[in-house]
Write a protein that holds these residues in place. Structure first.
Motif, PDB file in Angstrom:
ATOM      1  N   MET A 318      15.756  45.780  48.180  1.00 10.15           N
ATOM      2  CA  MET A 318      14.944  46.426  47.146  1.00 10.15           C
ATOM      3  C   MET A 318      15.643  46.387  45.783  1.00 10.15           C
ATOM      4  SD  MET A 318      12.376  47.485  49.018  1.00 10.15           S
ATOM      5  CE  MET A 318      11.918  48.079  50.655  1.00 10.15           C
ATOM      6  N   ALA A 319      16.952  46.465  45.811  1.00  9.97           N
ATOM      7  CA  ALA A 319      17.721  46.425  44.565  1.00  9.97           C
ATOM      8  C   ALA A 319      19.162  46.080  44.905  1.00  9.97           C
ATOM      9  CB  ALA A 319      17.656  47.775  43.849  1.00  9.97           C
ATOM     10  N   GLU A 320      19.800  45.328  44.017  1.00  4.38           N
ATOM     11  CA  GLU A 320      21.223  45.044  44.174  1.00  4.38           C
ATOM     12  C   GLU A 320      21.820  44.781  42.799  1.00  4.38           C
ATOM     13  OE1 GLU A 320      24.354  42.713  47.059  1.00  4.38           O
ATOM     14  OE2 GLU A 320      22.231  42.167  47.097  1.00  4.38           O
ATOM     15  N   THR A 321      22.746  45.634  42.414  1.00  2.00           N
ATOM     16  CA  THR A 321      23.414  45.497  41.117  1.00  2.00           C
ATOM     17  C   THR A 321      24.916  45.598  41.332  1.00  2.00           C
ATOM     18  OG1 THR A 321      23.231  47.889  40.703  1.00  2.00           O
ATOM     19  CG2 THR A 321      21.466  46.486  39.846  1.00  2.00           C
ATOM     20  N   GLY A 322      25.667  44.866  40.513  1.00  7.06           N
ATOM     21  CA  GLY A 322      27.114  44.910  40.617  1.00  7.06           C
ATOM     22  C   GLY A 322      27.597  44.296  41.918  1.00  7.06           C
ATOM     23  N   GLY A 323      28.875  44.439  42.179  1.00  6.36           N
ATOM     24  CA  GLY A 323      29.465  43.893  43.397  1.00  6.36           C
ATOM     25  C   GLY A 323      29.703  44.992  44.403  1.00  6.36           C
ATOM     26  N   VAL A 324      28.725  45.258  45.263  1.00  9.72           N
ATOM     27  CA  VAL A 324      28.823  46.369  46.204  1.00  9.72           C
ATOM     28  C   VAL A 324      29.959  46.145  47.196  1.00  9.72           C
ATOM     29  CG1 VAL A 324      27.612  47.661  48.018  1.00  9.72           C
ATOM     30  CG2 VAL A 324      26.383  46.934  45.950  1.00  9.72           C
ATOM     31  N   ASP A 325      30.021  44.975  47.785  1.00  5.16           N
ATOM     32  CA  ASP A 325      31.061  44.724  48.782  1.00  5.16           C
ATOM     33  C   ASP A 325      32.454  44.824  48.163  1.00  5.16           C
ATOM     34  OD1 ASP A 325      29.136  44.326  50.750  1.00  5.16           O
ATOM     35  OD2 ASP A 325      28.983  42.176  50.324  1.00  5.16           O
ATOM     36  N   ALA A 326      32.605  44.314  46.944  1.00  3.33           N
ATOM     37  CA  ALA A 326      33.905  44.408  46.266  1.00  3.33           C
ATOM     38  C   ALA A 326      34.259  45.855  45.972  1.00  3.33           C
ATOM     39  CB  ALA A 326      33.870  43.594  44.968  1.00  3.33           C
ATOM     40  N   ALA A 327      33.256  46.661  45.633  1.00  2.00           N
ATOM     41  CA  ALA A 327      33.504  48.075  45.346  1.00  2.00           C
ATOM     42  C   ALA A 327      34.044  48.790  46.574  1.00  2.00           C
ATOM     43  CB  ALA A 327      32.214  48.734  44.859  1.00  2.00           C
ATOM     44  N   PHE A 328      33.495  48.502  47.737  1.00  2.00           N
ATOM     45  CA  PHE A 328      33.981  49.159  48.953  1.00  2.00           C
ATOM     46  C   PHE A 328      35.365  48.633  49.338  1.00  2.00           C
ATOM     47  CE2 PHE A 328      29.601  50.501  49.300  1.00  2.00           C
ATOM     48  CZ  PHE A 328      29.708  51.750  49.897  1.00  2.00           C
ATOM     49  N   ALA A 329      35.616  47.382  49.045  1.00  2.00           N
ATOM     50  CA  ALA A 329      36.937  46.830  49.364  1.00  2.00           C
ATOM     51  C   ALA A 329      38.033  47.473  48.533  1.00  2.00           C
ATOM     52  CB  ALA A 329      36.925  45.316  49.155  1.00  2.00           C
ATOM     53  N   SER A 330      37.701  47.891  47.308  1.00  2.00           N
ATOM     54  CA  SER A 330      38.712  48.462  46.411  1.00  2.00           C
ATOM     55  C   SER A 330      38.654  49.980  46.331  1.00  2.00           C
ATOM     56  CB  SER A 330      38.521  47.888  44.999  1.00  2.00           C
ATOM     57  OG  SER A 330      37.252  48.274  44.462  1.00  2.00           O
ATOM     58  N   ALA A 331      37.791  50.633  47.114  1.00  2.00           N
ATOM     59  CA  ALA A 331      37.578  52.073  46.992  1.00  2.00           C
ATOM     60  C   ALA A 331      38.796  52.864  47.429  1.00  2.00           C
ATOM     61  CB  ALA A 331      36.371  52.487  47.818  1.00  2.00           C
ATOM     62  N   ALA A 332      39.049  53.949  46.695  1.00  2.00           N
ATOM     63  CA  ALA A 332      40.095  54.882  47.100  1.00  2.00           C
ATOM     64  C   ALA A 332      39.618  55.752  48.257  1.00  2.00           C
ATOM     65  CB  ALA A 332      40.486  55.770  45.916  1.00  2.00           C
ATOM     66  N   ARG A 333      38.291  55.906  48.368  1.00  2.00           N
ATOM     67  CA  ARG A 333      37.727  56.774  49.408  1.00  2.00           C
ATOM     68  C   ARG A 333      36.294  56.339  49.680  1.00  2.00           C
ATOM     69  NH1 ARG A 333      36.790  63.312  48.601  1.00  2.00           N
ATOM     70  NH2 ARG A 333      36.131  63.810  50.744  1.00  2.00           N
ATOM     71  N   LEU A 451      34.164  55.493  46.366  1.00  2.00           N
ATOM     72  CA  LEU A 451      34.639  56.341  45.272  1.00  2.00           C
ATOM     73  C   LEU A 451      35.977  55.835  44.761  1.00  2.00           C
ATOM     74  CD1 LEU A 451      33.907  59.819  46.909  1.00  2.00           C
ATOM     75  CD2 LEU A 451      32.361  58.393  45.548  1.00  2.00           C
ATOM     76  N   ASP A 452      36.187  56.014  43.451  1.00  2.00           N
ATOM     77  CA  ASP A 452      37.491  55.675  42.895  1.00  2.00           C
ATOM     78  C   ASP A 452      38.421  56.877  43.008  1.00  2.00           C
ATOM     79  OD1 ASP A 452      36.865  57.453  40.813  1.00  2.00           O
ATOM     80  OD2 ASP A 452      36.254  55.852  39.433  1.00  2.00           O
ATOM     81  N   ALA A 453      39.630  56.750  42.492  1.00  2.00           N
ATOM     82  CA  ALA A 453      40.636  57.809  42.648  1.00  2.00           C
ATOM     83  C   ALA A 453      40.253  59.084  41.925  1.00  2.00           C
ATOM     84  CB  ALA A 453      41.990  57.298  42.154  1.00  2.00           C
ATOM     85  N   ARG A 454      39.377  59.001  40.907  1.00  2.00           N
ATOM     86  CA  ARG A 454      38.959  60.187  40.158  1.00  2.00           C
ATOM     87  C   ARG A 454      37.642  60.765  40.656  1.00  2.00           C
ATOM     88  NH1 ARG A 454      39.265  57.621  34.266  1.00  2.00           N
ATOM     89  NH2 ARG A 454      38.264  55.973  35.482  1.00  2.00           N
ATOM     90  N   GLY A 455      37.086  60.205  41.737  1.00  2.00           N
ATOM     91  CA  GLY A 455      35.845  60.735  42.277  1.00  2.00           C
ATOM     92  C   GLY A 455      34.600  60.102  41.703  1.00  2.00           C
ATOM     93  N   GLY A 456      34.751  59.072  40.906  1.00  5.22           N
ATOM     94  CA  GLY A 456      33.587  58.373  40.392  1.00  5.22           C
ATOM     95  C   GLY A 456      32.996  57.444  41.435  1.00  5.22           C
ATOM     96  N   VAL A 457      31.693  57.246  41.385  1.00  8.07           N
ATOM     97  CA  VAL A 457      31.018  56.388  42.361  1.00  8.07           C
ATOM     98  C   VAL A 457      31.135  54.932  41.921  1.00  8.07           C
ATOM     99  CG1 VAL A 457      28.843  55.822  43.496  1.00  8.07           C
ATOM    100  CG2 VAL A 457      29.411  58.211  43.017  1.00  8.07           C
TER     101      VAL A 457
END
Length: 690
Positions: A318-333, A451-457
């Motif tokens: 339905m929608a896909e923006t940015g690099g979702v898989d890369a975001a999860f690979a680099s997530a702090a949490r 999430l990143d280290a500061r709690g941002g999505v």
């Protein structure tokens, strides 16, 4: 029950007896289709080269013709207000004819919550053009240019001499004018009159009392269950005991009155009798032998696990923006959750009913369908008749949103009438309605947040999977779209429609996927179809619950967290408005001082767009820790739907939607076993009552 003999009046008869100005409007393709519907045969079918929307009789009364129908939300009154506004006539002088295929245009029926936003477009345009024609007639009669005329309560007067005037009824004098208004997407051609601007409205936007309430309150209103036709018989249908069982034989059994007739068509089995009670008794006395069935549903406790294990037949990003898989690979949490939504029934307050009169050269159906023209085509195919010989007359039922049992009852009645050569009334029982109506499909949802280290999505990944919301087509325009047709072996025409995912959060990366998994639909008591904003209650429940879980994990206030990721002004406005009116106190959830025993109280907020509407709701809830009983003690909603035609009508609609939402969230679940649906009454399928 009082005897109601329906009056059958053709448009030709209406115009011959009334004397009218008729304004015709050419419908552009897709005008009648819900905004969120895929184009299909029903969506592009126009009502003819010229079809009448509006008639003004000699006495000045106005009749509006539309195939949009009244489902209890007051749209008939809103249509009358719109026409009264454009024509400058009193609302009380406007009547609305709805859903009669012989006299109303084909607008695609009711769907997508677009009766006003789409269905009223040609009606408003026709009324505005009708006023222009009448002013031209008055100009010639009163001897001044149209620009020097005003209209008050259907009387055209000269501005320089108000004593000189002409009523609409006097102007047409029994003559009929055919005017074609060409339009594309509701915009008139150059030179054509345009409707009034909103700042000119005097009627639209005011709380006009609903036209249908007085006769309902006084017991004078005609519902579909009240329809009686001379010579009418009564019918009942005997359904297969298990999914996909086939008819082997039928034996008459003992003690049946001689006049009782048994009708079979494939696996369709019905009885017809002189009285309703005889039909009920006969349905229980005939001896029917069915084949065994190899159909196997998942055990109810295993339904959701089975849905995740199935291979999807349809997968739509339905929608896909940015690099979702890369975001999860680099997530702090990361945070993950799953949610489940059950089969649900339309659960009409009164079971479905229809009357059919199938004659040698014509067929008339009285039905509470939401799609009169499409039902006419489905009935024609079911009977093997030309479509132009079938007339469907809509008569209000007990209320529903989406494809309930009314269309199927019409198919039952049509087959029984064709077999007996007499009109037949079919009244479903409660077990028929809750057991065999098309169901709102179950949906399972999986959500992930990076999430990143500061709690941002950084990333948001949401998958909703369900049985198709249109396994049984919402528009019953083929024989296989009717339960009777499916029992005769006709295949359903429904297509895979993934769950709807509507929200406008702006995250650094986001992916939304809808999937459909296979489910047996034909002649099944668990066949699925549209039920009130198809799939969106489920996906909003899952999505907004996950927003709350992420906010709680970050120790963020739920309102503040939503506003952090919303960008559209209307989205932000409804969330703020709901929170402000609810006197929302900013804090993380759960509350730090929440009681550990007794009554636990809490609050929550949910937001969603629905087409071009925006809304946000705050709920205050109490939970008895000992019993688990949940009580919703307060609801606050901010609802932005754009132009409001009738504030009272909209307020009633919103209140009813809130109550139905609570009922569906807390109480409603279709239960089933190997032999079929077991939720067959108000005890086994409870709805909100207090």
């Amino acid at each position: 029950m009082r005897r109601v003999r329906p009056r059958v009046l053709s448009r030709r008869d209406f115009l011959k007896t009334s004397g009218a100005v008729v304004v015709a409007f050419g419908i552009p393709p897709f005008l009648g289709a819900p905004l969120d519907a895929a184009p299909g045969p029903a969506a592009v079918r126009a009502p003819g080269p010229i079809d009448s929307w509006l008639a003004i009789a000699r006495d000045g009364s106005v009749t509006v013709f539309t195939d949009k129908v009244e489902l209890g939300m007051g749209v008939s009154t809103a249509f009358a207000q719109i026409v009264a506004e454009e024509l400058d006539v009193p609302v009380r002088s406007v009547s609305v004819v709805m859903g009669d295929t012989a006299v109303t245009p084909d607008q695609g029926g009711v769907g997508g919550s677009t009766s006003i936003s789409v269905g009223a477009v040609p009606i408003r345009q026709a009324a505005a053009e009708g006023r222009r024609v009448l002013l031209e007639l008055a100009s010639a009669r009163l001897g001044v240019p149209a620009g020097r005329l005003i209209v008050q309560d259907g009387i055209v007067r000269r501005t320089d001499d108000p004593a000189k005037g002409a009523a609409y009824g006097d102007l047409i004098g029994g003559r009929r004018f055919d005017v074609t208004l060409k339009a594309s997407g509701g915009t008139p051609d150059a030179g054509a009159v345009r409707p009034k601007a909103p700042d000119q409205y005097k009627v639209v936007g005011t709380p006009v009392p609903r036209m249908d309430i007085p006769p309902k309150a006084a017991g004078r209103f005609t519902y579909v269950v009240d329809v009686r036709v001379p010579g009418m018989l009564h019918g009942r249908v005997v359904r297969p005991p298990v999914p996909e069982a086939r008819l082997v034989r039928v034996e008459r059994g003992q003690d049946l009155p001689p006049a009782v007739r048994i009708v079979t068509r494939g696996t369709f089995v019905g009885v017809v009798a002189e009285t309703e009670w005889e039909a009920i008794q006969a349905a229980g006395k005939i001896a029917v032998t069915w084949s065994t069935s190899e159909a196997r549903w998942p055990a109810m406790p295993d339904l959701y696990t089975a849905m995740w294990a199935m291979a999807p037949t349809t997968r739509k990003v339905m929608a896909e923006t940015g690099g979702v898989d890369a975001a999860f690979a680099s997530a702090a949490r990361t945070i993950e959750a799953r949610y489940e939504w059950p089969f649900q029934s339309h659960a009409m307050m009164g079971p479905a009913c229809a009357v059919a009169d199938v004659r040698a050269g014509s067929t008339t159906i009285w039905s509470s369908t939401q799609h009169p023209h499409q039902l006419a085509h489905g009935i024609a195919e079911l009977l093997g008749r030309p479509a132009d010989t079938v007339r469907v007359i809509w008569v209000q039922g007990s209320g529903s949103y989406g494809r309930a049992g009314g269309d199927d009852a019409a198919g039952d009645a049509a087959l029984l009438s064709q077999a007996t050569g007499r009109p037949v009334r079919v009244q479903w029982m409660r077990a028929d309605e809750t057991g065999w109506d098309p169901k709102g499909p179950p949906v399972v949802m999986a959500a992930r947040a990076a999430l990143d280290a500061r709690g941002g999505v950084l990333g948001w990944d949401y998958v909703a999977r369900g049985f198709s919301g249109s396994g049984t087509s919402p528009r019953p325009d083929t024989a296989g779209d009717l339960l009777a047709g499916q029992l005769m072996g006709r295949p359903a025409s429904g297509v895979d429609v993934p769950p709807a995912l509507q929200e406008n959060y702006v995250f650094a990366s986001k992916r939304k996927i809808g999937e459909v998994v296979p489910w047996p639909q034909d002649a099944s008591p668990l066949r699925t179809s549209n039920l009130r904003a198809p799939s969106q209650p489920a996906t909003t429940f899952g999505g907004e619950s996950f927003v709350d879980e992420v906010a709680a994990a970050l120790r963020a206030d739920p309102v503040e967290f939503r506003l952090r990721y919303l960008r559209e002004p209307r989205d932000i406005a409804v969330v703020r408005a709901a929170a402000d009116r609810a006197r929302w106190t900013a804090r993380p959830s759960p509350r730090a001082d929440a009681p550990r025993a007794g009554l636990a109280t809490g609050r929550g907020i949910a937001y969603t767009p629905r087409g071009n509407t925006r809304l946000a709701t705050v709920a205050e809830v109490g939970v008895n820790r000992a019993t688990g009983e949940v009580r919703v003690t307060r609801l606050v909603i901010a609802h932005d739907c754009g132009l409001i035609v009738n504030p009272d009508g909209l307020r009633g609609t919103i209140e009813a939607n809130l109550l139905q939402s609570v009922s569906r969230a807390l109480k409603e679940e279709v239960r089933f076993g190997p032999a079929g649906v077991t939720s067959v009454d108000w005890h086994t399928y409870p709805v909100l009552t207090t």
